[in-house]
Scaffold this active site. Sequence first.
Site, PDB file in Angstrom:
ATOM      1  N   LYS A 178       0.732  -1.397   0.025  1.00  0.00           N
ATOM      2  CA  LYS A 178      -0.258   0.135  -0.235  1.00  0.00           C
ATOM      3  C   LYS A 178       0.322   1.210   0.065  1.00  0.00           C
ATOM      4  O   LYS A 178       1.436   1.446   1.324  1.00  0.00           O
ATOM      5  CB  LYS A 178      -0.648   0.222   0.950  1.00  0.00           C
ATOM      6  CG  LYS A 178      -2.055   0.948   0.891  1.00  0.00           C
ATOM      7  CD  LYS A 178      -2.508   1.967   2.574  1.00  0.00           C
ATOM      8  CE  LYS A 178      -1.701   3.151   2.926  1.00  0.00           C
ATOM      9  NZ  LYS A 178      -1.566   4.188   1.933  1.00  0.00           N
ATOM     10  N   GLU A 253      10.098   1.684  11.547  1.00  0.00           N
ATOM     11  CA  GLU A 253      10.516   2.822  10.475  1.00  0.00           C
ATOM     12  C   GLU A 253      10.244   4.339  10.626  1.00  0.00           C
ATOM     13  O   GLU A 253       9.809   4.578   9.541  1.00  0.00           O
ATOM     14  CB  GLU A 253      11.692   2.438   9.383  1.00  0.00           C
ATOM     15  CG  GLU A 253      12.519   1.368   8.588  1.00  0.00           C
ATOM     16  CD  GLU A 253      13.760   1.877  10.072  1.00  0.00           C
ATOM     17  OE1 GLU A 253      14.042   3.003  10.249  1.00  0.00           O
ATOM     18  OE2 GLU A 253      14.435   0.197  10.553  1.00  0.00           O
TER      19      GLU A 253
HETATM   20  P1  NDP Z   1       2.260   8.938   7.712  1.00  0.00           P
HETATM   21  O1  NDP Z   1       2.348   7.738   9.483  1.00  0.00           O
HETATM   22  O2  NDP Z   1       1.106   9.329   7.618  1.00  0.00           O
HETATM   23  O3  NDP Z   1       1.613   7.612   6.672  1.00  0.00           O
HETATM   24  C1  NDP Z   1       2.732   6.683   6.040  1.00  0.00           C
HETATM   25  C2  NDP Z   1       2.162   5.272   5.352  1.00  0.00           C
HETATM   26  O4  NDP Z   1       1.080   5.306   6.608  1.00  0.00           O
HETATM   27  C3  NDP Z   1       0.939   5.607   4.688  1.00  0.00           C
HETATM   28  O5  NDP Z   1       1.259   5.228   3.297  1.00  0.00           O
HETATM   29  C4  NDP Z   1       0.112   5.603   5.353  1.00  0.00           C
HETATM   30  O6  NDP Z   1      -1.231   6.298   4.386  1.00  0.00           O
HETATM   31  C5  NDP Z   1      -0.497   4.972   6.023  1.00  0.00           C
HETATM   32  N1  NDP Z   1      -1.738   5.497   6.933  1.00  0.00           N
HETATM   33  C6  NDP Z   1      -1.717   5.822   7.764  1.00  0.00           C
HETATM   34  N2  NDP Z   1      -2.995   5.616   8.928  1.00  0.00           N
HETATM   35  C7  NDP Z   1      -2.597   4.382   8.728  1.00  0.00           C
HETATM   36  C8  NDP Z   1      -3.448   2.972   9.439  1.00  0.00           C
HETATM   37  N3  NDP Z   1      -4.240   3.471  10.676  1.00  0.00           N
HETATM   38  N4  NDP Z   1      -3.108   1.560   9.485  1.00  0.00           N
HETATM   39  C9  NDP Z   1      -2.311   1.285   8.578  1.00  0.00           C
HETATM   40  N5  NDP Z   1      -1.517   2.763   6.986  1.00  0.00           N
HETATM   41  C10 NDP Z   1      -1.835   3.643   7.789  1.00  0.00           C
HETATM   42  O7  NDP Z   1       3.309   8.745   7.099  1.00  0.00           O
HETATM   43  P2  NDP Z   1       4.080  10.065   5.879  1.00  0.00           P
HETATM   44  O8  NDP Z   1       3.175   9.415   4.514  1.00  0.00           O
HETATM   45  O9  NDP Z   1       3.704  11.663   6.114  1.00  0.00           O
HETATM   46  O10 NDP Z   1       5.155   9.683   6.193  1.00  0.00           O
HETATM   47  C11 NDP Z   1       6.465  10.569   6.693  1.00  0.00           C
HETATM   48  C12 NDP Z   1       6.758  10.202   7.806  1.00  0.00           C
HETATM   49  O11 NDP Z   1       7.134   9.192   7.505  1.00  0.00           O
HETATM   50  C13 NDP Z   1       7.891  11.093   8.533  1.00  0.00           C
HETATM   51  O12 NDP Z   1       7.621  11.098   9.921  1.00  0.00           O
HETATM   52  C14 NDP Z   1       8.969  10.331   8.373  1.00  0.00           C
HETATM   53  O13 NDP Z   1       9.434  11.058   9.744  1.00  0.00           O
HETATM   54  C15 NDP Z   1       8.932   8.958   7.874  1.00  0.00           C
HETATM   55  N6  NDP Z   1       9.769   8.493   7.796  1.00  0.00           N
HETATM   56  C16 NDP Z   1      10.721   7.553   8.086  1.00  0.00           C
HETATM   57  C17 NDP Z   1      12.117   7.009   7.688  1.00  0.00           C
HETATM   58  C18 NDP Z   1      12.930   6.163   8.278  1.00  0.00           C
HETATM   59  O14 NDP Z   1      13.274   4.931   7.335  1.00  0.00           O
HETATM   60  N7  NDP Z   1      13.034   6.132   8.809  1.00  0.00           N
HETATM   61  C19 NDP Z   1      12.116   7.001   5.791  1.00  0.00           C
HETATM   62  C20 NDP Z   1      10.909   8.430   5.689  1.00  0.00           C
HETATM   63  C21 NDP Z   1      10.353   8.625   6.222  1.00  0.00           C
HETATM   64  P3  NDP Z   1      -1.921   7.556   3.683  1.00  0.00           P
HETATM   65  O15 NDP Z   1      -0.795   7.804   2.849  1.00  0.00           O
HETATM   66  O16 NDP Z   1      -3.344   6.320   2.562  1.00  0.00           O
HETATM   67  O17 NDP Z   1      -1.993   7.513   4.703  1.00  0.00           O
END
Ligand code: NDP
Length: 499
Positions: A178, A253
Site C-alpha cells: 500500500k 522505521e
Molecule cells: P504517515 O504515518 O502519515 O503515513 C505512512 C503510511 O502509513 C502511508 O502509506 C499512510 O497511508 C499509511 N497509514 C496511515 N494511517 C494508517 C493506519 N491507521 N494503518 C496503516 N497504515 C496507515 O507518514 P507520512 O506518509 O506522512 O511520512 C512521513 C513520516 O515518515 C515522517 O514521520 C518521516 O520521518 C517518516 N519516515 C521515516 C523514514 C525512516 O526510514 N525512518 C523514512 C522516510 C519517512 P495514507 O498515505 O493513505 O495516509
Amino acid sequence: MTTLTNEEKILKNFINGEWIEVSNREHVYNPANGNVLVEVPNSNPEAIDQAVEAARVAQKEWALVPAPGRAEILYKVGAIMKERKERLSQLLTLENGKVIEEARGEVQEGIDMAFYMAGEGRRLFGQTTPTELKDKFAMSQRCPVGIVGIITPWNFPIAIATWKSFPAIVAGNAVIWKPSSETPIMAYELAKIFEEAGLPKGVINIVYGSGTTIGQAMIEHEDIRVISFTGSNETGRKVATECGRQLKKVSLEMGGKNAVIVMEDADIDLAVEGILWSAFGTSGQRCTACSRVIVHKDVRKTLEERLLSAMENLTIGDGLDPKSKVGPIINQAGLDKILKYIEIGKEEGANLAAGGKQLTVENYENGFYFAPTLFTDVTIDMRIAQEEIFGPVVSLIEVNDLEEAIAANNKVKYGLSSSIYTQDVNRVFKAQRDLDTGIVYVNAGTTGAEIHLPFGGTKGTGNGHRDSGVQALDVFTEWKAVYVDYSGKLQRAQIDTDA
Ligand code: NDP
C-alpha cells in the site's frame, strides 16, 4: 519532459497480475503548482482479501523457484529501472516535488537495491555448525515468511518501496504493497516494471487506498504475517499495537530529530555545505533531515553568519527547474504543520533569524513553498528542538564542549541519524561510540545512506529492525534450524554426549 497519457492518468490496482480499475477515486496533486496529476483508486478492504488470495497461491510456487532464479527477475527489474531512470525521476519530482537531481538520486538508490538484492539470490547465507553428537549434522537456513505487507510514506516513494519489496521477493515471499496516497505514481511505474521483468502474477500486488482503510485492513489481516512500515511515529504506534495483538512480525522505521554537531576545530565552510544539503534537501522532509545544529560556543557566531548567508542563495521553486535547490512542501497540511511550529518557536522565545514564512513562487502560485528557516537561541528542551517538524526548519543550539553536544544530541525521543564535524580523531571515535543513533556521519551531514548498510534508528525511530543492507533480510525471513542424525540410533542432545 515526461508526460502521462490519459490512460496513465487513471491509476489501477495491480492484483494477481491484473490491472483492476476502481470507480471510487481520489485526485493526486503536483505540489509544485497544485494541478491534478492523476486519479488514484480509493479501494475498499475487499481488495486486500483479493490480494491476499492471489498472494497465497503465488507465494507457494514462488518459494519453490531456486533463489538465483528469483534473483534473475530482480536483475531485470534493475536493468529496466536503469533504462527508464530519467522518466522515473521526472515523475517522482512531479508527484513528490523534490528537485530533479535528488529524484535521480532516489531512483538510483532503487537501482542499486535491485542489483544488491539480486546478489542475495546466490547468498541468502545460513550456517553449518558442529553438533554435540557423533554422526549428526546441523545447519540453519533462511525461509520465506509467506505473505508480506508493506506500507510506505510519500517522501521517498520509490527508494523505500525497493528497500522493502526487493529483499522480500528474493527471499521467496509474496508482497502486498500500500503506497502513500500522496505519491501513487511510483508504485504504478514499479508494478509495470515487475510485470515486464516477468515476475509471476500475484507475487507483488498493489492496492491503493487510504491508510485508515487499506493500511488498517492489511495490518488486521491474519494471513499477512509480516508488516514492514515506514512513516510517522503516530501511525507506527497504531500499526505496532495491532501487530502486537496478533503476534505478527512488524518492522517500523519512523521519524527523526537529527542533529549536526559542529566543534570549534571544524572546517566551518564544509559544515555549512553539509547542513544546507541535509537540512533543506527534499525541503527538509526527510526522516534523516538535519533539524538541529549543535554548535560549540567558540564558532557559533561564525557558523551562524555563514549559514545565513548561504541560505540566502538557495533558489526555491519547481523541482523540475534545474535552477531550483529547494522544491515545494508536499501539501497544505504539511505547510500548516510547519507554520504551527514557527509560532511555537517564537512563543518559546527562540529567535527567528531567517525564513519562517510561506512563499509564493511566480507562475506557481498554487504550489506549497516554504522559506528555508533558521531559529537561533534555541535550548534543547524547546518543542522546536524536540519534535519532528518535517520541513526546512533548523534550530541552532549552542554548547560548551563535546560532552554537552553529545548529551544534547541524545536528549530527544528519536534516534535515527547524527553527524559531527571535527578534525580531532579522538573526538570522532568518542562521538561515534556515544551518539545513540542508528546512523552516524563524520564530516558529512545527516543524510547520505548507502543501500548496502543497515538503515534505521534507535528509540522512538524504530523497533530494532533495519531496512536495507543484508539486515533487511531478517525482516522477511524466518530462521529454521535443521538437525540430521545419520547414526542410525537414538542420540539425545545434552545427555548422550562424550563430554
Ligand atoms: P504517515 O504515518 O502519515 O503515513 C505512512 C503510511 O502509513 C502511508 O502509506 C499512510 O497511508 C499509511 N497509514 C496511515 N494511517 C494508517 C493506519 N491507521 N494503518 C496503516 N497504515 C496507515 O507518514 P507520512 O506518509 O506522512 O511520512 C512521513 C513520516 O515518515 C515522517 O514521520 C518521516 O520521518 C517518516 N519516515 C521515516 C523514514 C525512516 O526510514 N525512518 C523514512 C522516510 C519517512 P495514507 O498515505 O493513505 O495516509
